[in-house]
Motif scaffolding. Structure first.
Motif, PDB file in Angstrom:
ATOM      1  N   THR A   4       0.804  -1.143  -0.104  1.00 44.29           N
ATOM      2  CA  THR A   4       0.175   0.000   0.021  1.00 44.29           C
ATOM      3  C   THR A   4       0.815   1.350  -0.076  1.00 44.29           C
ATOM      4  N   SER A   5       2.222   1.033   0.106  1.00 45.00           N
ATOM      5  CA  SER A   5       3.160   2.314   0.028  1.00 45.00           C
ATOM      6  C   SER A   5       3.307   2.782  -1.336  1.00 45.00           C
ATOM      7  N   THR A   6       3.839   4.144  -1.155  1.00 43.88           N
ATOM      8  CA  THR A   6       4.323   4.841  -2.479  1.00 43.88           C
ATOM      9  C   THR A   6       5.317   5.519  -2.165  1.00 43.88           C
ATOM     10  N   ARG A   7       6.073   5.743  -3.338  1.00 46.94           N
ATOM     11  CA  ARG A   7       7.416   6.476  -2.898  1.00 46.94           C
ATOM     12  C   ARG A   7       7.314   7.774  -3.582  1.00 46.94           C
ATOM     13  N   ALA A  27      10.934  14.080  11.623  1.00 46.72           N
ATOM     14  CA  ALA A  27       9.396  14.880  11.747  1.00 46.72           C
ATOM     15  C   ALA A  27       8.756  13.843  10.636  1.00 46.72           C
ATOM     16  N   LEU A  28       9.304  13.723   9.461  1.00 41.48           N
ATOM     17  CA  LEU A  28       8.618  12.679   8.484  1.00 41.48           C
ATOM     18  C   LEU A  28       7.922  11.313   9.456  1.00 41.48           C
ATOM     19  N   LEU A  29       8.986  10.592   9.904  1.00 42.78           N
ATOM     20  CA  LEU A  29       8.649   9.293  10.363  1.00 42.78           C
ATOM     21  C   LEU A  29       7.683   9.424  11.716  1.00 42.78           C
ATOM     22  N   ALA A  30       7.416  10.534  12.176  1.00 43.50           N
ATOM     23  CA  ALA A  30       6.209  10.797  13.162  1.00 43.50           C
ATOM     24  C   ALA A  30       5.112  10.671  12.463  1.00 43.50           C
ATOM     25  N   LEU A  31       4.730  11.010  11.096  1.00 43.42           N
ATOM     26  CA  LEU A  31       3.603  10.956  10.673  1.00 43.42           C
ATOM     27  C   LEU A  31       3.019   9.597  10.489  1.00 43.42           C
ATOM     28  N   PRO A  32       1.665   9.589  10.552  1.00 40.56           N
ATOM     29  CA  PRO A  32       1.052   8.373  10.141  1.00 40.56           C
ATOM     30  C   PRO A  32       1.131   7.518   8.886  1.00 40.56           C
ATOM     31  N   GLY A  33       1.706   6.241   8.893  1.00 41.27           N
ATOM     32  CA  GLY A  33       1.677   5.901   7.494  1.00 41.27           C
ATOM     33  C   GLY A  33       2.995   6.073   6.697  1.00 41.27           C
ATOM     34  N   VAL A  34       3.994   6.705   7.439  1.00 39.15           N
ATOM     35  CA  VAL A  34       5.429   6.932   6.970  1.00 39.15           C
ATOM     36  C   VAL A  34       6.163   5.577   7.355  1.00 39.15           C
ATOM     37  N   GLU A  35       6.763   5.063   6.475  1.00 41.41           N
ATOM     38  CA  GLU A  35       7.491   3.845   6.824  1.00 41.41           C
ATOM     39  C   GLU A  35       9.014   4.322   6.741  1.00 41.41           C
ATOM     40  N   LYS A  36       9.346   4.917   5.816  1.00 40.62           N
ATOM     41  CA  LYS A  36      10.725   5.224   5.535  1.00 40.62           C
ATOM     42  C   LYS A  36      10.978   6.918   5.250  1.00 40.62           C
ATOM     43  N   ALA A  37      11.977   7.368   5.672  1.00 40.64           N
ATOM     44  CA  ALA A  37      12.386   8.815   5.177  1.00 40.64           C
ATOM     45  C   ALA A  37      13.833   8.960   5.040  1.00 40.64           C
ATOM     46  N   GLU A  38      14.235   9.219   3.779  1.00 41.21           N
ATOM     47  CA  GLU A  38      15.703   9.354   3.611  1.00 41.21           C
ATOM     48  C   GLU A  38      16.104  10.804   3.039  1.00 41.21           C
ATOM     49  N   LYS A  40      18.990  13.302   1.726  1.00 38.28           N
ATOM     50  CA  LYS A  40      20.411  13.147   0.995  1.00 38.28           C
ATOM     51  C   LYS A  40      20.818  14.827   1.243  1.00 38.28           C
ATOM     52  N   PHE A  41      21.635  15.222   1.909  1.00 37.49           N
ATOM     53  CA  PHE A  41      21.895  16.500   2.356  1.00 37.49           C
ATOM     54  C   PHE A  41      22.529  17.069   1.083  1.00 37.49           C
ATOM     55  N   ALA A  42      23.600  16.162   0.343  1.00 37.49           N
ATOM     56  CA  ALA A  42      24.403  17.064  -0.741  1.00 37.49           C
ATOM     57  C   ALA A  42      23.387  17.619  -1.825  1.00 37.49           C
ATOM     58  N   SER A  43      22.362  16.696  -2.215  1.00 35.50           N
ATOM     59  CA  SER A  43      21.348  16.854  -3.115  1.00 35.50           C
ATOM     60  C   SER A  43      19.974  17.667  -2.848  1.00 35.50           C
ATOM     61  N   GLY A  44      19.797  17.475  -1.684  1.00 35.89           N
ATOM     62  CA  GLY A  44      18.494  18.087  -1.082  1.00 35.89           C
ATOM     63  C   GLY A  44      17.543  17.293  -1.290  1.00 35.89           C
ATOM     64  N   ARG A  45      17.693  16.007  -1.795  1.00 32.10           N
ATOM     65  CA  ARG A  45      16.629  14.954  -2.418  1.00 32.10           C
ATOM     66  C   ARG A  45      16.236  14.257  -0.969  1.00 32.10           C
ATOM     67  N   ILE A  46      14.723  14.326  -0.903  1.00 30.99           N
ATOM     68  CA  ILE A  46      14.035  13.556   0.353  1.00 30.99           C
ATOM     69  C   ILE A  46      13.187  12.760  -0.439  1.00 30.99           C
ATOM     70  N   GLU A  47      13.383  11.266   0.144  1.00 28.75           N
ATOM     71  CA  GLU A  47      12.806  10.131  -0.497  1.00 28.75           C
ATOM     72  C   GLU A  47      11.808   9.626   0.636  1.00 28.75           C
ATOM     73  N   VAL A  48      10.465   9.439   0.567  1.00 25.90           N
ATOM     74  CA  VAL A  48       9.521   9.096   1.632  1.00 25.90           C
ATOM     75  C   VAL A  48       8.863   8.083   1.152  1.00 25.90           C
ATOM     76  N   ALA A  49       8.794   6.858   1.897  1.00 22.85           N
ATOM     77  CA  ALA A  49       7.863   5.681   1.630  1.00 22.85           C
ATOM     78  C   ALA A  49       6.727   5.945   2.582  1.00 22.85           C
ATOM     79  N   HIS A  50       5.604   5.826   2.166  1.00 25.70           N
ATOM     80  CA  HIS A  50       4.456   6.133   2.870  1.00 25.70           C
ATOM     81  C   HIS A  50       3.167   5.602   2.538  1.00 25.70           C
ATOM     82  N   ASP A  51       2.129   5.522   3.272  1.00 24.39           N
ATOM     83  CA  ASP A  51       0.733   4.917   2.686  1.00 24.39           C
ATOM     84  C   ASP A  51      -0.198   6.257   2.346  1.00 24.39           C
TER      85      ASP A  51
END
Length: 76
Positions: A4-7, A27-38, A40-51
């Motif tokens: 049920t997760s999306t990236r 902060a992201l991991l504290a949200l309901p349905g967030v499984e992973k938050a990564e 990347k400091f150098a690129s400013g990329r934020i990847e979140v796996a969530h429902d």
């Protein structure tokens, strides 16, 4: 990721030091349905796996804003 997760990929141009990373990830991991938050400091990329039924993109962006940073959806 579960079936049920999306990236979602977000980008922030405001990451000024490595200490920003855990603030945003926690902060992201504290949200309901967030499984992973990564962050990347150098690129400013934020990847979140969530429902998406429990937490939408607007909630992700809002959570980052409450941490003191801005982010927007990104294609890469």
């Amino acid at each position: 990721m579960t079936n049920t997760s999306t990236r979602t990929i977000l980008r922030s141009d405001e990451l000024s030091c490595p200490s920003c990373v855990p603030k945003i990830e926690n902060a992201l991991l504290a949200l309901p349905g967030v499984e992973k938050a990564e962050v990347k400091f150098a690129s400013g990329r934020i990847e979140v796996a969530h429902d998406p039924a429990r937490t939408d993109v607007a909630a992700l962006v809002n959570s980052i804003a409450k941490s003191g940073y801005t982010a927007k959806p990104s294609a890469f």
